[in-house]
Design a protein around this motif. Structure first.
Motif, PDB file in Angstrom:
ATOM      1  N   ASP A 191     -49.812  89.183 -67.169  1.00  0.00           N
ATOM      2  CA  ASP A 191     -49.823  90.625 -66.920  1.00  0.00           C
ATOM      3  C   ASP A 191     -48.869  90.999 -65.802  1.00  0.00           C
ATOM      4  N   ARG A 192     -48.807  90.151 -64.775  1.00  0.00           N
ATOM      5  CA  ARG A 192     -47.881  90.415 -63.667  1.00  0.00           C
ATOM      6  C   ARG A 192     -46.427  90.325 -64.143  1.00  0.00           C
ATOM      7  N   ILE A 193     -46.145  89.352 -64.992  1.00  0.00           N
ATOM      8  CA  ILE A 193     -44.785  89.210 -65.515  1.00  0.00           C
ATOM      9  C   ILE A 193     -44.417  90.423 -66.367  1.00  0.00           C
ATOM     10  N   ASP A 194     -45.359  90.896 -67.171  1.00  0.00           N
ATOM     11  CA  ASP A 194     -45.096  92.106 -67.966  1.00  0.00           C
ATOM     12  C   ASP A 194     -44.808  93.300 -67.063  1.00  0.00           C
ATOM     13  N   ARG A 195     -45.571  93.412 -65.982  1.00  0.00           N
ATOM     14  CA  ARG A 195     -45.361  94.527 -65.050  1.00  0.00           C
ATOM     15  C   ARG A 195     -43.976  94.423 -64.404  1.00  0.00           C
ATOM     16  N   GLU A 196     -43.595  93.213 -64.013  1.00  0.00           N
ATOM     17  CA  GLU A 196     -42.269  93.025 -63.427  1.00  0.00           C
ATOM     18  C   GLU A 196     -41.176  93.359 -64.433  1.00  0.00           C
ATOM     19  N   TYR A 197     -41.381  92.980 -65.679  1.00  0.00           N
ATOM     20  CA  TYR A 197     -40.390  93.251 -66.712  1.00  0.00           C
ATOM     21  C   TYR A 197     -40.176  94.759 -66.849  1.00  0.00           C
ATOM     22  N   ARG A 198     -41.268  95.503 -66.909  1.00  0.00           N
ATOM     23  CA  ARG A 198     -41.147  96.965 -67.009  1.00  0.00           C
ATOM     24  C   ARG A 198     -40.440  97.544 -65.779  1.00  0.00           C
ATOM     25  N   ASN A 199     -40.809  97.056 -64.595  1.00  0.00           N
ATOM     26  CA  ASN A 199     -40.184  97.565 -63.371  1.00  0.00           C
ATOM     27  C   ASN A 199     -38.681  97.290 -63.344  1.00  0.00           C
ATOM     28  N   LEU A 200     -38.294  96.104 -63.804  1.00  0.00           N
ATOM     29  CA  LEU A 200     -36.875  95.765 -63.838  1.00  0.00           C
ATOM     30  C   LEU A 200     -36.118  96.646 -64.827  1.00  0.00           C
ATOM     31  N   LEU A 201     -36.714  96.880 -65.984  1.00  0.00           N
ATOM     32  CA  LEU A 201     -36.073  97.768 -66.956  1.00  0.00           C
ATOM     33  C   LEU A 201     -35.953  99.184 -66.403  1.00  0.00           C
ATOM     34  N   GLU A 202     -36.997  99.654 -65.747  1.00  0.00           N
ATOM     35  CA  GLU A 202     -36.951 100.999 -65.165  1.00  0.00           C
ATOM     36  C   GLU A 202     -35.801 101.114 -64.174  1.00  0.00           C
TER      37      GLU A 202
END
Length: 293
Positions: A191-202
């Motif tokens: 879940d943390r990796i998914d959150r980081e992925y979204r933040n990086l894309l943003e």
């Protein structure tokens, strides 16, 4: 000869058949990213041989009408032998690609290779494509093609790397990360990796000008990227592996640029084994290929 269970994930042992696979992809409006399999060489001869194969592949792509790029691994180009070997080999292949208008992706390996990989990417991007691009896609010095690098959302350092790369004249591929990294350098929770992925894309959709590649099979991440694209208008492409969610690749290609990562070569066994051990979903795909379900 590659057996049926493996040829879902590996195009061929030869470049000629791999190029024909890309031609069939193009008929579905999907582009190809050709990767000659090979990594972690401990002597010079295989480094030289693979570099020569890539130079020939670049010329083959340039002579064709294919929508195709290439992707290389740092350890394939001699990083385990020293940073100078890697930089020299990569610079040679990138120079040929720039002369022929073929795009080069640099894959990312485990965290110990990150600094050397990003440094080489930035140096070559600025050398060949520094300054403003013309409408034709050529850099300030007339070089066509382009260069890109991969970053991994699971690494704790990646946000700083992504901020550093914002003004580099090249593309960045965002992936979650497939290597088994230690907890002090990488997030362990999905879940943390998914959150980081979204933040990086943003961040990227807000700050990048030269293009973003979303390297994911996760429908939620792809939808998130599409939403950011529609909000910001930033160019992006979707990248998926050969043999994984191919129907989705074709469907998405009706509206967005889609690239399939197409590995080939006689070192296919270790690559196929990794695909099988990474995710149970890949095993299901392989079984369906055998039994037709």
């Amino acid at each position: 000869m590659i057996p049926p269970i493996a040829n879902r994930f590996v195009a061929s042992e030869t470049s000629a058949v791999a190029l024909e696979h890309v031609r069939q992809l193009n008929d579905r409006n999907v582009a190809g990213i050709l990767n000659l399999l090979g990594e972690h060489y401990e002597t010079r001869p295989p480094v030289r041989a693979d570099a020569a194969e890539y130079r020939a592949l670049i010329r083959d792509i340039a002579r064709s009408d294919l929508e195709a790029t290439i992707s290389v691994k740092p350890s394939q180009f001699g990083l385990d032998l020293g940073g100078d070997v890697f930089r020299e080999t990569l610079a040679d292949v990138v120079g040929v690609a720039a002369d022929h208008g073929v795009f080069v992706w640099i894959d990312m390996e485990d965290h110990t290779t990150t600094d050397a990989t990003l440094d080489a990417f930035e140096a070559l991007a600025r050398e060949h494509w520094g300054g403003e691009r013309s409408a034709s896609g050529h850099g300030a010095n007339g070089a066509a093609g382009g260069i890109g690098v991969c970053v991994q959302a699971n690494l704790r350092r990646t946000r700083e790397d992504v901020e550093r790369l914002a003004d580099v004249p090249g593309k960045v591929r965002f992936v979650k990360g497939a290597y088994d990294e230690p907890a002090d350098v990488a997030y362990q929770d999905a879940d943390r990796i998914d959150r980081e992925y979204r933040n990086l894309l943003e961040y990227a959709f807000n700050h990048y000008d030269d293009g973003i590649a979303v390297g994911s099979h996760d429908p939620e991440m792809i939808d998130y990227a599409i939403d950011r694209h529609e909000e910001h208008g930033t160019d992006f492409e979707i990248q998926m592996l050969m043999g994984v969610r191919e129907d989705a690749q074709t469907d998405l290609a009706g509206e967005y640029p889609v690239y399939q990562y197409v590995p080939y070569g006689n070192r296919w066994k270790s690559y196929f084994y990794r695909r099988m051990t990474e995710r149970t979903e890949n095993i299901r795909f392989a079984l369906r290929a055998i039994f037709g379900r």
